[in-house]
Design an enzyme around this catalytic site. Structure first.
Site, PDB file in Angstrom:
ATOM      1  N   HIS A  86      29.251  33.461   6.272  1.00 25.35           N
ATOM      2  CA  HIS A  86      27.899  33.296   5.734  1.00 25.35           C
ATOM      3  C   HIS A  86      27.422  34.551   4.989  1.00 25.35           C
ATOM      4  CE1 HIS A  86      26.249  34.980   9.643  1.00 25.35           C
ATOM      5  NE2 HIS A  86      25.335  35.452   8.830  1.00 25.35           N
ATOM      6  N   ASP A 222      33.378  31.916  11.421  1.00 19.24           N
ATOM      7  CA  ASP A 222      32.458  32.527  10.467  1.00 19.24           C
ATOM      8  C   ASP A 222      32.997  33.867   9.943  1.00 19.24           C
ATOM      9  OD1 ASP A 222      30.267  33.196   8.972  1.00 19.24           O
ATOM     10  OD2 ASP A 222      28.801  32.675  10.513  1.00 19.24           O
ATOM     11  N   SER A 652      25.144  40.558  11.504  1.00 15.48           N
ATOM     12  CA  SER A 652      26.169  39.600  11.138  1.00 15.48           C
ATOM     13  C   SER A 652      27.324  40.304  10.472  1.00 15.48           C
ATOM     14  CB  SER A 652      25.611  38.560  10.186  1.00 15.48           C
ATOM     15  OG  SER A 652      25.109  37.509  10.931  1.00 15.48           O
TER      16      SER A 652
HETATM   17  N1  ARG Z   1      22.176  32.286  12.374  1.00 16.35           N
HETATM   18  C1  ARG Z   1      23.098  33.186  11.766  1.00 16.35           C
HETATM   19  C2  ARG Z   1      22.378  34.385  11.131  1.00 16.35           C
HETATM   20  O1  ARG Z   1      21.198  34.495  11.202  1.00 16.35           O
HETATM   21  C3  ARG Z   1      24.003  32.503  10.818  1.00 16.35           C
HETATM   22  C4  ARG Z   1      23.373  31.948   9.583  1.00 16.35           C
HETATM   23  C5  ARG Z   1      24.267  31.247   8.617  1.00 16.35           C
HETATM   24  N2  ARG Z   1      24.622  29.916   9.011  1.00 16.35           N
HETATM   25  C6  ARG Z   1      23.921  28.793   8.719  1.00 16.35           C
HETATM   26  N3  ARG Z   1      24.366  27.641   9.178  1.00 16.35           N
HETATM   27  N4  ARG Z   1      22.830  28.774   7.987  1.00 16.35           N
HETATM   28  O2  ARG Z   1      22.703  34.893  10.113  1.00 16.35           O
HETATM   29  N1  ASP Z   2      23.206  35.626  12.092  1.00 15.82           N
HETATM   30  C1  ASP Z   2      22.513  36.894  12.040  1.00 15.82           C
HETATM   31  C2  ASP Z   2      22.861  37.717  10.799  1.00 15.82           C
HETATM   32  O1  ASP Z   2      23.110  37.198   9.747  1.00 15.82           O
HETATM   33  C3  ASP Z   2      22.755  37.660  13.287  1.00 15.82           C
HETATM   34  C4  ASP Z   2      21.679  37.398  14.285  1.00 15.82           C
HETATM   35  O2  ASP Z   2      20.527  37.218  13.894  1.00 15.82           O
HETATM   36  O3  ASP Z   2      21.991  37.411  15.460  1.00 15.82           O
HETATM   37  O4  ASP Z   2      22.767  38.912  10.786  1.00 15.82           O
END
Ligand code: ARG
Ligand code: ASP
Length: 717
Positions: A86, A222, A652
């Protein structure tokens, strides 16, 4: 094992009240002073100097800021790095088309020549950091007027930064810590030639999609891989075919040993922002006003986008990254509200504040007014903060796209408004602008934007106070009698910003006379009227920064109030260490979540009818044949694991290290029950989610057939 549990218990009891085992994002330079002892008691085998040093190559030399908001880490001496799928998503999408759909099919460079160049991507290495508090606060006193204080600090900062990087190719960043009670300087080296090496198909790299996002149990691969290139002296250089792979001072060894529950883990990366020390008023504002309103507006955006994306594969690609961006915070806000409520966070803060008040009344009268002042400020601030949040949703943060395109023309206008027009600058500017226009239309679908524009205009009017309503509503309510759809029909019929041809023509022919035409364009007027409210009403109030002084005082006061506690500063997108242990958790009554997932779970979730759960045939074949090679563990392949490391957005892509400092995982998310950790950490529920390196190697080797990449890694079996 039993011995270990007893040991851990002993630690947590002896350190109770001083240093918590899991919570905290620590400053790498200060590990020796505050953390290393506890880290070693928890199992860590390295020294503080091995993690951060200015005298020798150390772990920090293998960690980078990837792009603007993620972390990445070096895994070979040829500049190879991994981050999240991502995080590389924008780049993968940029190189994708319906014919060459790397989002869907994945991408693997089978030789250096096949690696893909990314025009705007950078990675940033930290060379060193330094506490410069005294110098920043030179000539500054507490009884100065706020504006004078800020001004003096700004001057000092500029001078310190300039001096620090004089005659070098480095850049300097200087940031406040503990709400301006401390300041650190960071000297960075930025590389500009970073090429895409590999990415799994989205059906793996984004497996579970937004359905599983922020959730455990998780099965997402990921990750994506890039390579840093440098000039022949190993220095940063713009893209050139003569550049060579960068040779880092340090790269991580990749461990195949895996993790057991209770193992020490450390996350080393760039957490973005947290708000651990705010008063209860802040939590009230967030949970009662800001989060609910912004959740609503994004729900509508997503409904519209999903509908168009489902109907047309080209639109699905065009809006993939936008959709993911919108959905991500939307879902986190929902979880944050839930988590804070279950924690009874507001009441916890109130109780703390009662005790604080009693303490300061008795011992530190200079702080006795802080909470009362906070209350007053928040009463007003909340409205402005909401208007600001909503304004961002309208245009800058994936809002009305046609208005955001019109916004880009202001640079041209500015150049022609200058007394002497610099023709050379104009040429360059037009060229840059045309590139942006090109990128804009690559991912633009007019019917979607039209519907979105009408929806957003209606919602803003219904949710935001009259004092923040832009002039354009005068037109909508007057001439169009409040019929937003009619207004939007006119907007798209009359504006030149709805097709690439007309915008390109307009930019190419732009001269002093064009300003009039621009200012008459309804999309430009729409954008300008929102900007006006922002610039004249919202920003001036927020910029008074009434909260800044209070935040600084309250932080300092809390540190005195709890003088036996070791505080960590809120995240501010500087390099931090979080440490904890691999651990499952109880999300709700009678349910226990194990600390790891496996390939079995991917097959369990497989469902060709649900977009997020389509498992690629190739992976299923490997599963059927049990063709796991050396990545097999007890008849399957490990996929993800969770631990108690305190992380947030920005973390991330961060390396997850074991006791030896070897790479065991790539951090990519947090579990749903614990996403309120930005505001309040709950050791029972807060878990970071990491991708197991064994699954990464399995995919590269067995799935992608790019095993040659493993040859340059240092793999510890
Ligand atoms: N929750 C994770 C973060 O904040 C991954 C985000 C990307 N994935 C998604 N399905 N939108 O970055
Ligand atoms: N998914 C998040 C990021 O992109 C990480 C988190 O918020 O735990 O940095």
């Amino acid at each position: 094992m039993v011995k270990r549990i007893i040991l851990l218990l002993a630690i947590s009891i002896s350190l109770n009240g001083m240093l918590k085992a899991d919570e905290g994002m620590w400053i790498p330079m200060l590990l020796e002073k505050y953390n290393i002892e506890q880290m070693q008691e928890m199992g860590f085998k390295l020294s503080a100097e091995d993690v951060y040093s200015v005298n020798q190559a150390c772990l920090k030399d293998a960690v980078v800021i990837f792009g603007r908001g993620c972390t990445g880490e070096l895994i070979s001496d040829k500049g190879l790095l991994v981050t999240n799928h991502h995080c590389g998503y924008g780049e993968i999408q940029y190189h994708s088309s319906v014919e060459n759909d790397y989002l869907t099919n994945g991408f693997w460079a089978m030789s250096p020549e096949e690696e893909l160049v990314n025009p705007d991507l950078t990675v940033t290495f930290l060379k060193r950091m330094e506490d410069v508090t005294d110098r920043v606060l030179e000539g500054v006193s507490d009884d100065m007027k706020s504006v004078d204080r800020e001004k003096k600090i700004k001057e000092n900062i500029a001078a310190i930064k300039a001096e620090a990087v004089k005659d070098t190719h480095y850049t300097a960043v200087l940031k406040p810590f503990f709400n301006g009670n401390q300041y650190f300087l960071f000297i960075n080296e930025i590389f500009k030639d970073v090429r895409l090496v590999g990415a799994p198909p989205s059906a793996m790299g984004k497996f579970g999609g937004d359905t599983d996002n922020w959730m455990w149990p998780r099965h997402t691969a990921d990750f994506s891989m890039f390579r840093i290139y440098a000039d022949k002296d190993n220095k940063p250089a713009k893209y050139s075919k003569d550049n060579v792979p960068y040779k880092p001072a340090k790269h991580f060894s990749v461990s195949m040993k895996g993790v057991e529950e209770g193992d020490f883990t450390m996350v080393f990366g760039y957490p973005g922002s947290t708000y651990q020390y705010v008063p209860s008023y802040h939590l009230e504002m967030l949970t009662e006003t800001i989060n609910p309103k912004l959740i609503d507006v994004r729900t509508e955006k997503l409904d519209i986008m999903n509908r168009y994306q489902e109907a047309d594969p080209a639109v699905r690609i065009q809006y993939a990254a936008k959709n993911a961006r919108i959905s991500n915070s939307w879902k986190r806000w929902i979880g944050e509200n839930r988590g804070l409520e279950i924690l009874d966070a507001i009441n916890k803060k109130r109780t703390y504040e009662k005790n604080f008040q009693a303490w300061s009344d008795a011992n530190a009268k200079e702080y006795s007014n802080v909470l009362a002042q906070y209350k007053k400020v928040y009463d007003e601030y909340s409205n402005y903060r909401l208007a600001y949040g909503y304004y961002r949703e309208m245009i800058p943060s994936n809002g009305m796209e046609i208005a955001s395109l019109a916004n880009k023309m202001d640079v041209l206008k500015a150049i022609y408004k200058a007394e002497k027009v610099d023709e050379q600058a104009v040429g360059k500017l037009k060229e840059q602008l045309l590139k942006k226009v090109d990128l804009f239309f690559k991912d633009y679908y007019k019917p979607l934007d039209k519907e979105l524009t009408a929806k957003l205009l209606g919602m803003y009017a219904a949710n935001i106070d009259a004092e923040f309503q832009p002039e354009v509503y005068g037109v909508i309510n007057g001439k169009y009698k409040g019929d937003v759809d009619k207004y939007v029909d006119m907007l798209f019929a009359k504006s030149i910003f709805d097709t690439k041809e007309s915008v390109v023509e307009f930019v190419n022919a732009f001269n002093a006379k064009s300003i009039k035409k621009l200012e008459k364009d309804p999309a430009y007027i729409l954008n300008a009227s929102f900007n006006k409210v922002y610039n004249e009403v919202i920003y001036p109030e927020l910029n008074k920064q009434k909260l800044n002084k209070l935040n600084r005082q309250y932080m300092a006061a809390q540190m005195k109030f709890e003088d036996d506690r070791v505080f960590y500063p809120d995240a501010n997108f500087t390099l931090r260490v979080s440490y904890g242990q691999v651990k499952g958790y109880n999300p709700r009554d009678a349910v226990y979540y194990k600390h790891f997932t496996t390939l079995e779970g991917i097959i369990e979730k497989d469902n060709p009818d649900i977009y997020d759960y389509r498992v690629p045939e190739k992976l299923k074949e490997l599963y059927e044949a049990k063709d796991y090679g050396r990545y097999e563990v007890e008849g399957t392949v490990p996929v993800c694991f969770i631990a108690t490391n305190h992380t947030t957005g920005g973390n991330s892509g961060s390396p997850v290290l074991n006791a030896e400092g070897h790479l065991i995982g790539i951090n990519f998310d947090r579990a749903w029950e614990g996403v309120m950790s930005d505001l309040m950490f709950n050791p029972d529920q807060c878990r970071n989610i990491s991708l197991d390196m064994r699954y990464v190697l399995f995919i590269i080797d067995k799935f992608a057939g790019a095993g040659y990449l493993l040859d340059e890694m240092t793999i510890v079996e």
